[in-house]
Design an enzyme around this catalytic site. Structure first.
Site, PDB file in Angstrom:
ATOM      1  N   GLN A   1      -8.795   9.256   9.504  1.00 56.07           N
ATOM      2  CA  GLN A   1      -9.485   7.959   9.424  1.00 56.07           C
ATOM      3  C   GLN A   1      -9.868   7.432  10.805  1.00 56.07           C
ATOM      4  OE1 GLN A   1      -6.759   5.907   6.231  1.00 56.07           O
ATOM      5  NE2 GLN A   1      -5.481   7.063   7.631  1.00 56.07           N
TER       6      GLN A   1
ATOM      7  N   HIS B   1       3.228  -7.929   1.441  1.00 55.87           N
ATOM      8  CA  HIS B   1       4.404  -7.045   1.530  1.00 55.87           C
ATOM      9  C   HIS B   1       5.569  -7.563   0.689  1.00 55.87           C
ATOM     10  CE1 HIS B   1       2.356  -5.515   5.352  1.00 55.87           C
ATOM     11  NE2 HIS B   1       2.302  -4.543   4.444  1.00 55.87           N
TER      12      HIS B   1
ATOM     13  N   ASP C   1       1.800   1.051   8.163  1.00 50.87           N
ATOM     14  CA  ASP C   1       2.057  -0.057   9.108  1.00 50.87           C
ATOM     15  C   ASP C   1       3.522  -0.498   9.094  1.00 50.87           C
ATOM     16  OD1 ASP C   1       0.300  -1.515   6.567  1.00 50.87           O
ATOM     17  OD2 ASP C   1       2.351  -2.186   6.964  1.00 50.87           O
TER      18      ASP C   1
ATOM     19  N   ASP D   1       0.288  14.208   1.996  1.00 53.05           N
ATOM     20  CA  ASP D   1      -0.561  13.544   1.008  1.00 53.05           C
ATOM     21  C   ASP D   1       0.328  13.068  -0.136  1.00 53.05           C
ATOM     22  OD1 ASP D   1      -2.761  14.813  -1.573  1.00 53.05           O
ATOM     23  OD2 ASP D   1      -2.531  12.772  -0.819  1.00 53.05           O
TER      24      ASP D   1
ATOM     25  N   ASP E   1       1.259   1.694  -1.484  1.00 55.77           N
ATOM     26  CA  ASP E   1       0.574   0.782  -0.551  1.00 55.77           C
ATOM     27  C   ASP E   1      -0.520   1.589   0.132  1.00 55.77           C
ATOM     28  OD1 ASP E   1       1.417  -0.715   2.657  1.00 55.77           O
ATOM     29  OD2 ASP E   1      -0.220  -1.133   1.245  1.00 55.77           O
ATOM     30  N   SER E   2      -1.574   1.850  -0.634  1.00 51.17           N
ATOM     31  CA  SER E   2      -2.616   2.767  -0.141  1.00 51.17           C
ATOM     32  C   SER E   2      -3.826   2.027   0.397  1.00 51.17           C
ATOM     33  CB  SER E   2      -3.083   3.630  -1.320  1.00 51.17           C
ATOM     34  OG  SER E   2      -3.866   2.827  -2.188  1.00 51.17           O
TER      35      SER E   2
HETATM   36  N1  SAM Z   1      -2.286  -3.018   2.482  1.00 46.34           N
HETATM   37  C1  SAM Z   1      -3.402  -2.240   2.787  1.00 46.34           C
HETATM   38  C2  SAM Z   1      -4.428  -2.411   1.707  1.00 46.34           C
HETATM   39  O1  SAM Z   1      -4.107  -2.996   0.668  1.00 46.34           O
HETATM   40  O2  SAM Z   1      -5.572  -2.036   1.912  1.00 46.34           O
HETATM   41  C3  SAM Z   1      -2.943  -0.802   2.952  1.00 46.34           C
HETATM   42  C4  SAM Z   1      -2.210  -0.664   4.174  1.00 46.34           C
HETATM   43  S1  SAM Z   1      -1.501   0.885   4.523  1.00 46.34           S
HETATM   44  C5  SAM Z   1      -1.872   0.932   6.205  1.00 46.34           C
HETATM   45  C6  SAM Z   1      -2.490   2.137   3.815  1.00 46.34           C
HETATM   46  C7  SAM Z   1      -1.984   3.516   4.188  1.00 46.34           C
HETATM   47  O3  SAM Z   1      -2.295   4.467   3.158  1.00 46.34           O
HETATM   48  C8  SAM Z   1      -2.621   4.075   5.465  1.00 46.34           C
HETATM   49  O4  SAM Z   1      -1.634   4.205   6.460  1.00 46.34           O
HETATM   50  C9  SAM Z   1      -3.194   5.438   5.040  1.00 46.34           C
HETATM   51  O5  SAM Z   1      -3.066   6.429   6.019  1.00 46.34           O
HETATM   52  C10 SAM Z   1      -2.336   5.729   3.806  1.00 46.34           C
HETATM   53  N2  SAM Z   1      -2.918   6.721   2.890  1.00 46.34           N
HETATM   54  C11 SAM Z   1      -4.217   6.814   2.493  1.00 46.34           C
HETATM   55  N3  SAM Z   1      -4.367   7.875   1.655  1.00 46.34           N
HETATM   56  C12 SAM Z   1      -3.134   8.449   1.523  1.00 46.34           C
HETATM   57  C13 SAM Z   1      -2.645   9.565   0.779  1.00 46.34           C
HETATM   58  N4  SAM Z   1      -3.451  10.293   0.008  1.00 46.34           N
HETATM   59  N5  SAM Z   1      -1.315   9.841   0.860  1.00 46.34           N
HETATM   60  C14 SAM Z   1      -0.474   9.082   1.625  1.00 46.34           C
HETATM   61  N6  SAM Z   1      -0.892   8.017   2.371  1.00 46.34           N
HETATM   62  C15 SAM Z   1      -2.200   7.708   2.305  1.00 46.34           C
END
Ligand code: SAM
Length: 286
Positions: free
Chosen positions: A30, A61, A85, A137, A155-156
């Protein structure tokens, strides 16, 4: 000084003045930007979408963590998918009853940069001895793990790019497979006013998979478009219908001092407006 314009919606969006750019990098997954804004504090964006700010992260959170864990009542094993985060991890660590926390985050750079530039989010939680941090993943993890969990918190990012698979039918089915009896799955599910299709799709995919499914809401100022929805899938239908005094007992018993969460907010959050109920094909909130 320049501005940061969010690019999530065509023709509509939020703009932040970047008072100080702290870090910007294209990771293996990303485009990450962390900057300071006088009103919102430190802000992180991924691929043009605001992920979290120091000013309002507590709302999101606390609601994505305390609602499922207090509804469960005896959660020992918690899985966090995403959450790089560290904000969800921080709140899960506040539950003394939780014995083991597995966090599966796809992007190690997000974790490293947030430890460095957003330390108030995790507040040392990445050092908690209960944590097993897995860089992978989330879909692959839940599809292959032998582990079982009492609560799963997704929390994706939004359903674009690496986060898309975390809104798939396969993901919800695999999470169901990983839940112990009485287990609960919750996921971030966008703002229905702007992303109603996302709520409808999740409803269709959760329907029939859990003894009880629904959504709950909270307004997070920098997730623009009104209230944010959280999807709810429970193996025990009673988990969403606990008497207020039971919730209060559990909350007081946890010793957690919250800034947003309380048992009344918990119960009220499951009351969805008509247009959302109609969209998910439910006659009411029961
Ligand atoms: N709260 C935020 C929102 O609602 O948009 C999300 C915050 S959190 C930083 C999102 C996290 O999901 C990111 O660190 C990202 O790298 C992770 N992420 C995205 N796709 C993923 C996957 N397939 N498996 C694990 N983590 C993933």
């Amino acid at each position: 000084m320049s501005d940061y314009q969010e690019t999530l919606y065509e023709g509509y969006g939020q703009r932040f003045r970047m008072d100080r750019l702290l870090h910007e990098v294209r990771t293996g997954h990303q485009h990450l930007v962390i900057f300071e804004n006088a009103r919102m504090g430190r802000v992180m964006a991924l691929d043009g979408v605001i992920q979290t700010t120091e000013a309002d992260e507590f709302i999101y959170h606390e609601m994505l963590t305390h609602v499922p864990i207090l509804a469960h009542g005896a959660a020992r094993r918690v899985l966090i998918v995403g959450g790089g985060d560290g904000g969800i991890l921080r709140e899960v660590c506040r539950h003394r009853s939780v014995e083991r926390i597995t966090m599966v985050e796809i992007d190690a750079t997000v974790v490293e940069m947030c430890k460095e530039f957003l330390p108030e989010h995790s507040r040392g939680a990445f050092e908690d001895p209960r944590l097993n941090l897995v860089i992978d993943d989330g879909m692959r993890f839940v599809a292959t793990t032998e582990d079982r969990f009492d609560v799963i918190i997704s929390d994706s990012t939004d359903p674009i790019g690496p986060g898309e698979v975390l809104f798939s039918e396969n993901f919800y089915q695999a999470c169901r497979r990983c839940l112990n009896d009485g287990g609960i799955l919750v996921t971030q599910n966008g703002t229905p006013f702007m992303q109603l299709g996302e709520v409808q799709t999740t409803a269709q995919r959760m329907n029939g998979l859990f003894a009880d499914w629904h959504f709950y809401q909270a307004a997070v100022p920098t997730y623009i478009g009104g209230a944010m929805t959280f999807a709810w899938g429970a193996c025990d239908a009673a988990s969403r219908r606990l008497p207020p005094d039971i919730l209060r007992q559990r909350f007081v018993g946890s010793g957690i001092v919250a800034r947003y969460y309380n048992p009344e907010i918990h119960q009220g959050a499951f009351a969805l407006p008509q247009y959302v109920l109609q969209a998910i094909g439910k006659p009411g909130n029961n």
